[in-house]
Scaffold this active site. Structure first.
Site, PDB file in Angstrom:
ATOM      1  CE  LYS A 113      10.261  50.117  36.246  1.00  0.00           C
ATOM      2  NZ  LYS A 113       9.037  49.630  37.976  1.00  0.00           N
TER       3      LYS A 113
HETATM    4  N1  GLU Z   1       9.223  46.825  39.159  1.00  0.00           N
HETATM    5  C1  GLU Z   1       8.924  45.910  40.356  1.00  0.00           C
HETATM    6  C2  GLU Z   1       7.966  47.412  41.061  1.00  0.00           C
HETATM    7  O1  GLU Z   1       7.885  48.618  40.158  1.00  0.00           O
HETATM    8  C3  GLU Z   1       9.429  45.842  41.683  1.00  0.00           C
HETATM    9  C4  GLU Z   1      11.350  46.202  41.414  1.00  0.00           C
HETATM   10  C5  GLU Z   1      12.194  45.897  42.547  1.00  0.00           C
HETATM   11  O2  GLU Z   1      11.861  44.752  43.192  1.00  0.00           O
HETATM   12  O3  GLU Z   1      13.172  45.690  42.421  1.00  0.00           O
HETATM   13  O4  GLU Z   1       7.949  48.012  42.393  1.00  0.00           O
END
Ligand code: GLU
Length: 450
Positions: A113
Site C-alpha cells: 500500500k
Molecule cells: N485499493 C484497493 C484495495 O484496497 C485495490 C487495490 C488494487 O487493486 O491493487 O483493495
C-alpha cells in the site's frame, strides 16, 4: 458498556489484534516458532520526501510512503491513497490487509500500500499531478510490474493511475510498462469492469452468502434495506448495484453528511445531484442525516464504504443493521466487532467483502502482460468465480473452527495457559485463518532464505 475513552484506534494495532485472534486457529502457525511474527512483520517500508511547487509558486514538502508487506506469494499489490490521515502505521496496516486479501481471493500477489499525506479537496488537478509524478519518481524501482504494482485507493482514480503509468514509463523507456500499475483508463491498458469491481465483488459475495444460507434470515435482496456510508468509488457503485438488484437503498452519505428515505432513494437522482453540487446532501425530498448518523439508521444491510475506524465501541451499540458488510478497509474496530457479535450482528469482513477491486486489477495485469484485452463478460464471469470461491473457503473454514473449537481451545491453553479464552470464530477470524494458512504453506514450502 462501551469503552470509548480507552479504545486504541491505531490501524496497525487493529491489524495486529485481528491477526492475533486468528493465530490460535491457524494450523502450525504457533508450532513453528517465530513464523507468526515473520508473517506479520512488513517486508519493506519506504518513506519519501516530496517537494512540490504549488500553483501559487510556494514549495510544499509532502511525505509519501510505500509499504510492501509480503512478497512470498508474488509481487506486492495495493492502492495509493491521498489523504490527510496517511501515516506509516496506517499504510502498513493497509498493506498487511492486502496480503491477506490477495491470499484469500487467490490472486498471485503479496500485499502493499502507498500513500501521500495531503488534503485532496484543496488541491488543483495540476498540483495533484505534480504530487503523483514526484511520488512515483521518488519511489523509483521499489515499484514495477514484478515488484510492487500500485492501483487506486482513497482520492486517487484512473486519471491518477495514468500519471503513475506515464511517470514510470518515462523512467523505463523501451519497455511494455503497462503492467506496472492497474486501475488505468480503458484507453491506456485498463480493464473492463475495474472501476465498479470492488462494489460488484461485494454484491456477489452477499448474493452468494445468501444463496448458500450464510446469512440466516435473508432470502434475496428484493426489498432489503441498505444504508451506505461513503459515496466514492465503492459507495456510489454499491448504491447503484444494490438498488438494481432490487434492494431499497434507504441512506447514503459522504463527508458533508447524509440523506435518508425509508422508501428507498432514487440512486440515479442522487448521482446527478452529487455531480451537480459536489455532495449527496440536501437532495430534495430526503431527510438530512448528520455525519455518521448513516451508521445508525434502521436497515438490514449496513455498508461502511468510506474510511477506517468508523464503527467503534462508542457507536456500535447503536447500529441497527442485521449485517455489516465492509466495503472500506478496516471500518470496524475490534471493540465494535465484539459488541456487534454480542448483539448478533454479522460482520462480513473487508478482506472477504472488498477484494473485487484487486481481483480485477489482477485481470488487468494479466491482460497487460499478454498485450491483450478481455470482454467485460469474461471479466464478470471470472470475478464471480473468484468471489464465490473466497466466500466458500471462508464459510468452510468457519465451520471447521466452530466444529473443532474445544480442541483449538485446549491446544492453545496448553501453549499459553495465561491467555484469556479464545474468541468465538467469526467470519473475520475465519477469513484471516484461510488467508494465513495459504501464506503459511508458501512460507513453509519456500523455506527461510538462506
Ligand atoms: N485499493 C484497493 C484495495 O484496497 C485495490 C487495490 C488494487 O487493486 O491493487 O483493495
Amino acid at each position: 458498556m462501551s469503552k470509548p475513552a480507552t479504545e486504541d484506534l491505531n490501524l496497525y494495532h487493529i491489524a495486529k489484534a485481528q491477526f492475533d485472534a486468528a493465530v490460535p486457529f491457524t494450523t502450525k502457525l504457533e508450532g513453528w516458532r517465530g513464523l507468526a511474527e515473520w508473517l506479520f512483520r512488513p517486508e519493506r517500508m519506504v518513506e519519501v520526501t516530496l517537494p512540490v511547487e504549488m500553483d501559487d509558486g510556494y514549495v510544499h514538502t509532502f511525505t509519501g510512503y510505500r509499504v510492501l508487506h509480503d512478497s512470498s506469494r508474488g509481487p506486492g499489490k495495493g492502492g495509493i491513497r491521498f489523504h490527510p490521515s496517511v501515516t506509516e502505521d496506517e499504510v502498513t496496516a493497509l498493506a498487511t490487509w492486502m496480503t491477506w486479501k490477495c491470499a484469500l481471493a487467490d490472486v498471485p500477489f503479496g500485499g502493499a500500500k502507498g500513500g501521500v499525506r495531503c488534503d485532496p479537496p484543496t488541491l488543483s488537478v495540476r498540483e495533484k499531478r505534480r504530487i503523483t509524478r514526484r511520488y512515483i519518481a521518488a519511489l523509483g524501482d521499489s515499484i514495477g510490474p514484478h515488484r510492487d504494482i500500485p492501483a487506486p485507493d482513497l482520492y486517487t482514480d484512473a486519471q491518477t493511475m495514468a500519471w503513475v503509468y506515464d511517470t514510470y514509463s518515462m523512467m523505463h523507456p523501451g519497455k511494455n510498462n503497462l503492467a506496472a500499475v492497474t486501475g488505468k483508463p480503458l484507453d491506456l491498458g485498463g480493464s473492463e469492469g475495474r472501476e465498479a469491481a470492488t462494489a460488484t465483488g461485494l454484491l456477489l459475495v452477499i448474493q452468494h452468502l445468501i444463496a448458500v444460507g450464510g446469512l440466516p434470515g435473508f432470502n434475496g435482496l428484493n426489498g432489503v434495506t441498505v444504508a451506505i456510508q461513503g459515496f466514492g468509488n465503492v459507495g456510489n457503485h454499491c448504491a447503484r448495484l444494490f438498488s438494481q438488484a432490487g434492494a431499497a437503498v434507504v441512506a447514503v452519505s459522504d463527508v458533508a453528511g447524509g440523506i435518508f428515505d425509508p422508501n428507498g432513494l432514487d440512486i440515479a437522482r442522487v448521482e446527478v445531484h452529487a455531480k451537480e453540487t459536489g455532495s449527496v446532501v440536501q437532495l430534495p425530498g430526503t431527510k438530512p442525516l448528520a455525519t455518521n448518523e448513516v451508521l445508525e439508521v434502521p436497515c438490514a444491510i449496513l455498508i461502511p464504504a468510506a474510511i477506517e475506524t468508523q464503527i467503534t465501541a462508542e457507536n456500535a451499540p447503536r447500529v441497527q443493521a442485521a449485517v455489516v458488510v465492509e466495503g472500506a478497509n478496516g471500518p470496524t474496530t475490534p471493540g465494535a466487532d465484539e459488541i456487534l457479535q454480542q448483539r448478533g450482528i454479522t460482520v462480513v469482513p473487508d478482506i472477504l467483502a472488498n477484494p473485487g477491486g484487486v481481483v480485477v486489477s489482477y485481470f488487468e495485469w494479466v491482460q497487460n502482460l499478454a498485450n491483450t484485452s478481455w470482454a467485460d463478460e469474461e471479466v464478470a464471469r471470472l470475478l464471480e468465480e473468484k468471489m464465490r470461491r473466497a466466500t466458500d473457503v471462508v464459510l468452510a473454514t468457519r465451520a471447521r473452527l466452530v466444529d473443532g473449537f474445544e480442541r483449538y481451545q485446549a491446544a492453545w491453553a496448553a501453549v499459553r495457559p495465561d491467555d484469556p479464552p479464545l474468541p468465538r470464530p467469526t467470519l473475520r477470524i475465519a477469513a484471516h485463518v484461510a488467508a494465513l494458512e495459504r501464506c503459511r504453506r508458501v512460507a513453509e514450502s519456500r523455506g527461510v532464505w538462506p
